[in-house]
Enzyme design. Sequence first.
Site, PDB file in Angstrom:
ATOM      1  N   LYS A  88      -3.226  -1.952  -1.558  1.00 34.22           N
ATOM      2  CA  LYS A  88      -2.862  -0.796  -1.604  1.00 34.22           C
ATOM      3  C   LYS A  88      -4.100   0.202  -0.517  1.00 34.22           C
ATOM      4  O   LYS A  88      -4.381   1.288  -0.600  1.00 34.22           O
ATOM      5  CB  LYS A  88      -2.681   0.241  -2.144  1.00 34.22           C
ATOM      6  N   TRP A  93      -0.748  -4.377   7.056  1.00 30.67           N
ATOM      7  CA  TRP A  93      -1.382  -4.005   8.042  1.00 30.67           C
ATOM      8  C   TRP A  93      -2.887  -5.135   8.895  1.00 30.67           C
ATOM      9  O   TRP A  93      -2.523  -5.299   9.985  1.00 30.67           O
ATOM     10  CB  TRP A  93      -1.878  -2.420   8.251  1.00 30.67           C
ATOM     11  N   HIS A 157      -6.946 -10.223  -3.317  1.00 31.22           N
ATOM     12  CA  HIS A 157      -7.612  -9.261  -3.045  1.00 31.22           C
ATOM     13  C   HIS A 157      -8.700  -9.285  -4.150  1.00 31.22           C
ATOM     14  O   HIS A 157      -9.856  -8.256  -4.823  1.00 31.22           O
ATOM     15  CB  HIS A 157      -6.691  -8.728  -3.732  1.00 31.22           C
ATOM     16  N   ARG A 182     -10.818   1.890   1.960  1.00 30.03           N
ATOM     17  CA  ARG A 182      -9.955   2.741   2.400  1.00 30.03           C
ATOM     18  C   ARG A 182     -10.668   4.114   1.510  1.00 30.03           C
ATOM     19  O   ARG A 182     -10.751   4.097   0.066  1.00 30.03           O
ATOM     20  CB  ARG A 182      -8.122   2.411   2.259  1.00 30.03           C
ATOM     21  N   SER A 190      -1.675   5.875  -3.481  1.00 30.22           N
ATOM     22  CA  SER A 190      -0.502   4.684  -3.136  1.00 30.22           C
ATOM     23  C   SER A 190      -0.468   3.944  -3.987  1.00 30.22           C
ATOM     24  O   SER A 190       0.965   2.911  -4.633  1.00 30.22           O
ATOM     25  CB  SER A 190      -1.044   3.897  -1.371  1.00 30.22           C
TER      26      SER A 190
END
Length: 541
Positions: A88, A93, A157, A182, A190
């Site tokens: 997340k 993207w 990840h 982020r 998120s």
Amino acid sequence: MSSSSTKPSPAQANQDADADDAETYKELYQRCTDMVSSWPSRQGLSYLQLFRHEKGWYNGITPFVGTMVADARFAARSSDIVVATLPKSGTTWIKALLYATMHRREHPAAAAADDDDHPFNSLGPHECVKFLEYQLYKADEAPDLDVLPDPRLFATHAPFELLPRAVVAAATSGCKVVYVCRDPKDNLVSLLQFVNKYNAQNGRELVAVDAAVGFFCDGVSPFGPYWEHVLGYWHAHLAHPERVLFFRYEEMKRDPAAHVRRLAEFVGIPFTSPEEDGGAVDAIVRLCSFDNMVGLEATKGGSTQLTTTNVPNSAFFRRGQVGDWANHLSPEMAQRIDAITVAKFAGSGLQVYTENKVPDLDNLPDPRLFTTHLPFKFLPRVVVSPAPAPRCKIVYGCHDPKDSQFMNKYIAGSSNGGGGERVFPVDATVDFCDGKIPSGPYWEHILIYWRVHQAAPEQMLFFRYEEMMLDLATHLRRLAEFTGVPFSSEEEDDGVVDAIVRLCSFDNMTGLEDRCHHRGLVCWFWSRLLSTEKTIFQSAN
């Protein structure tokens, strides 16, 4: 990097490789499964039971096993590109942007709507750029990655220290890594919504917001803790910027076209002048935008297999507004996360945008004063251009490397509530000498500022901490001259220089109210005697 994430000796690495060759893929997978199953586990910010790796990382059993098997079996190529993120953090993207950029010539973004053969019309980004641990290294059979054409695109990840050993070994001469981080609060929100959407669909109890904040701050989330995950890739980027690209999600949102250009440069296929003139960059941005991707049939009707779970592609798309956390977290929750971020990132040179706005620096009166720990080559372009002299003035201070090493460790320990460590283990010194420190390596950091000072002394002032300690008043006069506000005769006669020295002294600053009552300022003050390292370092160092 071994399956347990510890760095093996060459002999041990060879033994591990021989053992991996001697056992079948299914035997290896089962051995790793048995190992992870023996680790402590608990509930966390996930719909999976989270197991705790010996290095402190958390995740479900299947992705952990996939990570370990990938470590043992993945063979990297110099042309490979690996996308790395926390869940997340803009993963979908950046996968779309990377794939569209890499394949723009055989599948032009501008023609995607009319090109039935464009992969995005039949596959989601997670099928175009697959996860090593969630999609490729699964229980049933080993993936045949040798048949994939160059350049191969993968994703993970996993934290940097759990990357496949072949990827880490290639950090200086091989494959490349693209990392996106982020804001932690937006990342938390998120992730919570993703988890609760799955829980609701499967009749499970939803995770409450206050519980989610507790899990997140404790690092009990997929491949958490967040801060150590981000810092691992940040340090790798500082050490090898040509091999590890570091993006901030918030900056991508503000200027996606600029980041697509940086991405293309990084992977070795920059946009040509005809492509720029033809709008290729903007076409990729539009193709990979949220509004376009959610309308594709592959998103609306497709799904992606992640470990043992079949996830609808639509579940991966959320508008991802910067600062949306304010609609879900209380001020107290936000302050708790921000405090950890400040403490964890202290001294690293890393600043993640934590507000949905860009600081308005134009309203600051002249002269504006800023500070940074960044190496010279990472200073903002407007500061260092035109080379070799910086546009504005820079005051640089260096410290004896042994004292510098100790103070980094002391501040980190104090920031984390540990009060600072007074004895250094040998491996801390090894890390320092290898440049594995915030804004390191130490020597390269100093040398580039020194060379700029030699080339443009009127723009770059270079101070040595030890010389400042011996005669601070003289250095204060040099500083005033350099900044264009020399002390007048009247100020000298009135003792202004000595007054500033006393005001900024350790004894005075530690007695100020802000320092005494604001816990976050405590760790910045310590009586820095010269040659402190003589009483701190073990003789083995």
